[in-house]
Every structure is written in C-alpha cells, then in structure tokens.
Design a protein around this motif. Sequence first.
Motif, PDB file in Angstrom:
ATOM      1  N   ASP A  41       0.582  -1.082   0.166  1.00  0.00           N
ATOM      2  CA  ASP A  41      -0.101   0.093  -0.067  1.00  0.00           C
ATOM      3  C   ASP A  41       0.940   1.277   0.181  1.00  0.00           C
ATOM      4  OD1 ASP A  41       0.678  -0.630   2.703  1.00  0.00           O
ATOM      5  OD2 ASP A  41      -0.856   0.629   3.491  1.00  0.00           O
ATOM      6  N   GLU A  42       2.050   1.150   0.705  1.00  0.00           N
ATOM      7  CA  GLU A  42       2.883   2.271   0.687  1.00  0.00           C
ATOM      8  C   GLU A  42       3.445   2.577  -0.763  1.00  0.00           C
ATOM      9  OE1 GLU A  42       4.770   2.079   5.078  1.00  0.00           O
ATOM     10  OE2 GLU A  42       5.706   0.842   3.630  1.00  0.00           O
ATOM     11  N   PHE A  43       3.808   1.390  -1.387  1.00  0.00           N
ATOM     12  CA  PHE A  43       4.383   1.483  -2.725  1.00  0.00           C
ATOM     13  C   PHE A  43       3.452   2.099  -3.752  1.00  0.00           C
ATOM     14  CE2 PHE A  43       4.737  -0.430  -7.118  1.00  0.00           C
ATOM     15  CZ  PHE A  43       5.938   0.328  -7.376  1.00  0.00           C
ATOM     16  N   TRP A  44       2.089   1.530  -3.786  1.00  0.00           N
ATOM     17  CA  TRP A  44       1.028   2.147  -4.637  1.00  0.00           C
ATOM     18  C   TRP A  44       0.432   3.618  -4.314  1.00  0.00           C
ATOM     19  CZ3 TRP A  44       1.210  -0.103  -9.088  1.00  0.00           C
ATOM     20  CH2 TRP A  44       1.695  -1.183  -9.400  1.00  0.00           C
ATOM     21  N   ALA A  45       0.881   3.918  -3.194  1.00  0.00           N
ATOM     22  CA  ALA A  45       0.451   5.221  -2.677  1.00  0.00           C
ATOM     23  C   ALA A  45       1.268   6.199  -3.233  1.00  0.00           C
ATOM     24  CB  ALA A  45       0.341   5.425  -1.173  1.00  0.00           C
ATOM     25  N   LEU A  46       2.612   5.870  -3.708  1.00  0.00           N
ATOM     26  CA  LEU A  46       3.666   6.867  -4.342  1.00  0.00           C
ATOM     27  C   LEU A  46       3.224   7.276  -5.563  1.00  0.00           C
ATOM     28  CD1 LEU A  46       7.085   4.908  -3.141  1.00  0.00           C
ATOM     29  CD2 LEU A  46       5.727   7.058  -1.995  1.00  0.00           C
ATOM     30  N   THR A  47       3.684   8.476  -5.961  1.00  0.00           N
ATOM     31  CA  THR A  47       3.804   9.105  -7.214  1.00  0.00           C
ATOM     32  C   THR A  47       4.907   8.338  -8.066  1.00  0.00           C
ATOM     33  OG1 THR A  47       4.812  11.009  -6.743  1.00  0.00           O
ATOM     34  CG2 THR A  47       2.168  10.971  -6.786  1.00  0.00           C
ATOM     35  N   PRO A  48       5.199   8.360  -9.350  1.00  0.00           N
ATOM     36  CA  PRO A  48       6.405   7.997  -9.805  1.00  0.00           C
ATOM     37  C   PRO A  48       7.716   9.051  -9.626  1.00  0.00           C
ATOM     38  CG  PRO A  48       4.650   8.026 -11.545  1.00  0.00           C
ATOM     39  CD  PRO A  48       3.964   8.551 -10.400  1.00  0.00           C
ATOM     40  N   VAL A  49       7.377  10.039  -9.353  1.00  0.00           N
ATOM     41  CA  VAL A  49       8.371  11.196  -9.114  1.00  0.00           C
ATOM     42  C   VAL A  49       9.004  10.860  -7.538  1.00  0.00           C
ATOM     43  CG1 VAL A  49       8.917  13.545  -8.401  1.00  0.00           C
ATOM     44  CG2 VAL A  49       7.482  13.143 -10.506  1.00  0.00           C
ATOM     45  N   GLU A  50       7.966  10.490  -6.570  1.00  0.00           N
ATOM     46  CA  GLU A  50       8.347  10.203  -5.212  1.00  0.00           C
ATOM     47  C   GLU A  50       9.149   8.892  -5.030  1.00  0.00           C
ATOM     48  OE1 GLU A  50       4.614  12.042  -2.707  1.00  0.00           O
ATOM     49  OE2 GLU A  50       4.159   9.981  -3.597  1.00  0.00           O
ATOM     50  N   LEU A  51       8.755   7.811  -5.862  1.00  0.00           N
ATOM     51  CA  LEU A  51       9.595   6.578  -6.236  1.00  0.00           C
ATOM     52  C   LEU A  51      11.034   6.924  -6.806  1.00  0.00           C
ATOM     53  CD1 LEU A  51       9.797   3.782  -5.616  1.00  0.00           C
ATOM     54  CD2 LEU A  51       8.634   3.309  -7.835  1.00  0.00           C
ATOM     55  N   GLN A  52      10.865   7.811  -7.684  1.00  0.00           N
ATOM     56  CA  GLN A  52      12.143   8.013  -8.255  1.00  0.00           C
ATOM     57  C   GLN A  52      13.183   8.840  -7.280  1.00  0.00           C
ATOM     58  OE1 GLN A  52      12.117  10.972 -11.451  1.00  0.00           O
ATOM     59  NE2 GLN A  52      13.988  10.350 -12.213  1.00  0.00           N
ATOM     60  N   LEU A  53      12.613   9.816  -6.635  1.00  0.00           N
ATOM     61  CA  LEU A  53      13.405  10.497  -5.396  1.00  0.00           C
ATOM     62  C   LEU A  53      14.004   9.374  -4.540  1.00  0.00           C
ATOM     63  CD1 LEU A  53      11.388  13.595  -5.250  1.00  0.00           C
ATOM     64  CD2 LEU A  53      13.886  13.388  -5.992  1.00  0.00           C
ATOM     65  N   MET A  54      13.086   8.473  -4.024  1.00  0.00           N
ATOM     66  CA  MET A  54      13.446   7.563  -3.088  1.00  0.00           C
ATOM     67  C   MET A  54      14.616   6.420  -3.440  1.00  0.00           C
ATOM     68  SD  MET A  54       9.817   6.831  -1.279  1.00  0.00           S
ATOM     69  CE  MET A  54      10.542   5.602  -0.190  1.00  0.00           C
ATOM     70  N   LEU A  55      14.603   6.321  -5.029  1.00  0.00           N
ATOM     71  CA  LEU A  55      15.574   5.514  -5.335  1.00  0.00           C
ATOM     72  C   LEU A  55      16.767   6.266  -5.936  1.00  0.00           C
ATOM     73  CD1 LEU A  55      13.178   3.442  -7.890  1.00  0.00           C
ATOM     74  CD2 LEU A  55      14.311   2.542  -5.710  1.00  0.00           C
ATOM     75  N   GLY A  56      16.739   7.263  -5.829  1.00  0.00           N
ATOM     76  CA  GLY A  56      18.093   8.232  -6.180  1.00  0.00           C
ATOM     77  C   GLY A  56      17.928   8.916  -7.501  1.00  0.00           C
ATOM     78  N   SER A  57      17.272  10.099  -7.592  1.00  0.00           N
ATOM     79  CA  SER A  57      16.901  10.740  -8.502  1.00  0.00           C
ATOM     80  C   SER A  57      18.260  11.231  -9.490  1.00  0.00           C
ATOM     81  CB  SER A  57      16.268  12.249  -8.461  1.00  0.00           C
ATOM     82  OG  SER A  57      16.053  12.820  -9.356  1.00  0.00           O
ATOM     83  N   ASP A  58      18.299  11.119 -10.783  1.00  0.00           N
ATOM     84  CA  ASP A  58      19.269  11.640 -11.610  1.00  0.00           C
ATOM     85  C   ASP A  58      19.368  13.143 -11.433  1.00  0.00           C
ATOM     86  OD1 ASP A  58      21.317  12.153 -13.313  1.00  0.00           O
ATOM     87  OD2 ASP A  58      20.063  11.206 -15.096  1.00  0.00           O
ATOM     88  N   ALA A  59      20.018  13.877 -10.744  1.00  0.00           N
ATOM     89  CA  ALA A  59      20.118  15.184 -10.408  1.00  0.00           C
ATOM     90  C   ALA A  59      20.835  15.950 -11.677  1.00  0.00           C
ATOM     91  CB  ALA A  59      20.849  15.670  -9.292  1.00  0.00           C
TER      92      ALA A  59
END
Length: 69
Positions: free
Chosen positions: A23-41
Amino acid sequence: MSKGFDWPALMRAGLHGLGLKPDEFWALTPVELQLMLGSDASRAPMLSDGLAALMAAYPDIKKDDQDER
C-alpha cells in the motif's frame, strides 16, 4: 513511442529494495519513487518546450454542455 514503466523492476526496487509495503508503494507517485531510488540530479527540469510537447501529445478534451450534468 515510449515504452512506459518497467513495473516488475519498479516493484522489486520499491518492495524489496526499499522495503515498502504494497500500500505504501502504490500510494507513491512516480516522482516520489524516483526520488527514493535516487533521482538523477543531472537531468534538467522540464521547460516550456517540454510542456508544449506534452500539451500537443495529450490535449484537453472539451466536454459538451450535456456532459457536465
């Protein structure tokens, strides 16, 4: 044409790698997940040309007066 999201890889990264509950995974937006995984700054933000291209690819659909009831 875009290939879309690699859902199996994203789910493995979110559920196994980050230890998120489903439920935590599916509540994330793609941008939030990207940030959690390490965004390409180094990636530049979308500017007006990018927005214009998205608006052309996905135009708003105007509703008839009857559809608004």
